[in-house]
Design a protein around this motif. Structure first.
Motif, PDB file in Angstrom:
ATOM      1  N   TYR A  58      34.978   2.571 103.739  1.00 40.51           N
ATOM      2  CA  TYR A  58      35.930   2.750 102.757  1.00 40.51           C
ATOM      3  C   TYR A  58      37.381   2.278 102.691  1.00 40.51           C
ATOM      4  N   ASP A  59      37.699   1.908 103.956  1.00 38.27           N
ATOM      5  CA  ASP A  59      38.990   1.374 104.161  1.00 38.27           C
ATOM      6  C   ASP A  59      39.133  -0.174 104.822  1.00 38.27           C
ATOM      7  N   TYR A  60      37.857  -0.714 104.674  1.00 41.56           N
ATOM      8  CA  TYR A  60      37.732  -2.218 105.303  1.00 41.56           C
ATOM      9  C   TYR A  60      38.361  -2.907 103.995  1.00 41.56           C
ATOM     10  N   ARG A  96      39.741   3.678  94.517  1.00 40.99           N
ATOM     11  CA  ARG A  96      39.098   3.585  95.908  1.00 40.99           C
ATOM     12  C   ARG A  96      39.726   1.912  96.518  1.00 40.99           C
ATOM     13  N   VAL A  98      28.687  -0.267 101.958  1.00 47.53           N
ATOM     14  CA  VAL A  98      30.031   0.418 102.109  1.00 47.53           C
ATOM     15  C   VAL A  98      29.552   2.036 102.437  1.00 47.53           C
ATOM     16  N   ARG A 109      43.566   2.422  97.590  1.00 47.35           N
ATOM     17  CA  ARG A 109      43.536   2.990  98.695  1.00 47.35           C
ATOM     18  C   ARG A 109      43.207   2.236  99.906  1.00 47.35           C
ATOM     19  N   ALA A 110      42.273   1.274  99.808  1.00 47.37           N
ATOM     20  CA  ALA A 110      41.919   0.443 101.029  1.00 47.37           C
ATOM     21  C   ALA A 110      42.798  -0.788 100.959  1.00 47.37           C
ATOM     22  N   ARG A 111      43.526  -1.110  99.846  1.00 49.88           N
ATOM     23  CA  ARG A 111      44.331  -2.372  99.728  1.00 49.88           C
ATOM     24  C   ARG A 111      45.044  -2.781 100.665  1.00 49.88           C
ATOM     25  N   SER A 168      44.902  -2.654 103.688  1.00 50.69           N
ATOM     26  CA  SER A 168      44.078  -3.522 104.925  1.00 50.69           C
ATOM     27  C   SER A 168      43.741  -4.839 104.468  1.00 50.69           C
ATOM     28  N   CYS A 169      43.999  -5.335 103.321  1.00 54.24           N
ATOM     29  CA  CYS A 169      43.714  -6.474 102.700  1.00 54.24           C
ATOM     30  C   CYS A 169      44.810  -7.387 102.646  1.00 54.24           C
ATOM     31  N   SER A 190      35.905  -4.331 101.643  1.00 58.59           N
ATOM     32  CA  SER A 190      35.526  -3.467 100.507  1.00 58.59           C
ATOM     33  C   SER A 190      36.395  -3.322  99.370  1.00 58.59           C
ATOM     34  N   VAL A 191      37.527  -4.132  99.388  1.00 61.85           N
ATOM     35  CA  VAL A 191      38.422  -3.819  98.260  1.00 61.85           C
ATOM     36  C   VAL A 191      37.727  -4.765  97.088  1.00 61.85           C
TER      37      VAL A 191
END
Length: 278
Positions: free
Chosen positions: A105-107, A136, A99, A139-141, A143-144, A110-111
């Motif tokens: 970080y925004d994938y 972290r 990562v 913030r990325a959530r 995208s999931c 990665s969550v």
């Protein structure tokens, strides 16, 4: 991968893909990863672990970073469930290294890695790391999403467990609501559905158990993971950089708030009400 017809159909599709995608195919690691996810949803943990390991190796050979992060995060969580915390730490480190190197970080993948890192930090009693990884992950959530429903639900389930252990009931319940939104679109997610139901029941039960008692303080929550170890009170104090008397006072306060009289009873209680993983 979208699991629209449940994990059995997902497994059949993944099996077909594994047969027809040769080792040099850029989709080989994806076929392996989807097969691993399907096996995990079906409750076949050992087979899932083997496929995740194979998909990570294939991803590394093909240069597909998504697969590596996902597989290492899933393997870390499986190791945690078995109490293999040293292996889990290695897996988390491997996922986070990819990562960081590729700035993922925004994938969506990665969550789950951030969630696994937060859970590891909770076990180690490193609440600063727990909060950093939770931030972290949250913030990325976005995208999931339900597009990869197993990933969306599993990531949120792990995050909800950690938030609940940190005493943040609001965030835990919000994540459960997001899980419900995913399950409305993709209801057939095998054993994952049961895991969500168990966490919901545990949270509801813990509210009844702790009703009328003051909540554990941040310092007491920080101490909780050490009650699962064989460390003495003095050794726990050394790890937390506080005096033996301070630890003794906090332990006594934990016992009082939980309504228990021994360390083993306290551990069983906090596991049963969701403040710590087993």
């Amino acid at each position: 991968a979208m699991c629209p017809a449940g994990p059995a159909a997902m497994m059949r599709d993944a099996d077909l893909a594994m047969v027809h995608e040769p080792p040099w195919s850029p989709w080989r690691d994806t076929a392996l990863a989807d097969a691993a996810e399907a096996q995990l949803l079906l409750g076949n943990v050992e087979r899932a672990a083997a496929l995740f390991a194979e998909s990570s190796t294939a991803g590394a050979e093909l240069g597909n970073t998504d697969t590596i992060v996902n597989a290492q995060a899933e393997l870390a969580l499986l190791a945690m469930e078995r109490g293999r915390w040293d292996e889990a730490a290695e897996r988390v480190a491997a996922a986070l290294a990819v990562v960081e190197k590729h700035r993922m970080y925004d994938y969506a993948m990665s969550v789950l890695a951030f969630a696994a890192a937060a859970r590891l930090g909770l076990h180690d009693g490193n609440l600063g790391e727990v909060d950093r990884q939770l931030t972290r992950a949250m913030r990325a959530r976005p995208s999931c999403t339900y597009v990869l429903p197993h990933l969306a639900v599993r990531s949120r389930l792990q995050l909800a467990r950690v938030f609940w252990a940190r005493g943040d009931q609001t965030s835990a319940r919000h994540l459960l609501r997001e899980i419900d939104d995913v399950l409305q679109r993709r209801p057939e997610l095998g054993v994952l559905v049961d895991q969500v139901a168990r966490l919901r029941a545990r949270i509801n039960s813990s509210e009844r158990v702790t009703a009328g008692r003051p909540p554990l303080s941040p310092a007491e929550l920080r101490l909780l993971p050490y009650l699962q170890t064989h460390l003495t009170i003095a050794e726990i104090g050394e790890r937390l950089f506080v005096s033996r008397n301070t630890v003794s006072s906090q332990v006594a306060s934990i016992y009082r708030k939980l309504g228990v009289t021994s360390r083993s009873d306290a551990v069983r209680q906090v596991i049963s009400i969701g403040l710590l993983g087993s």
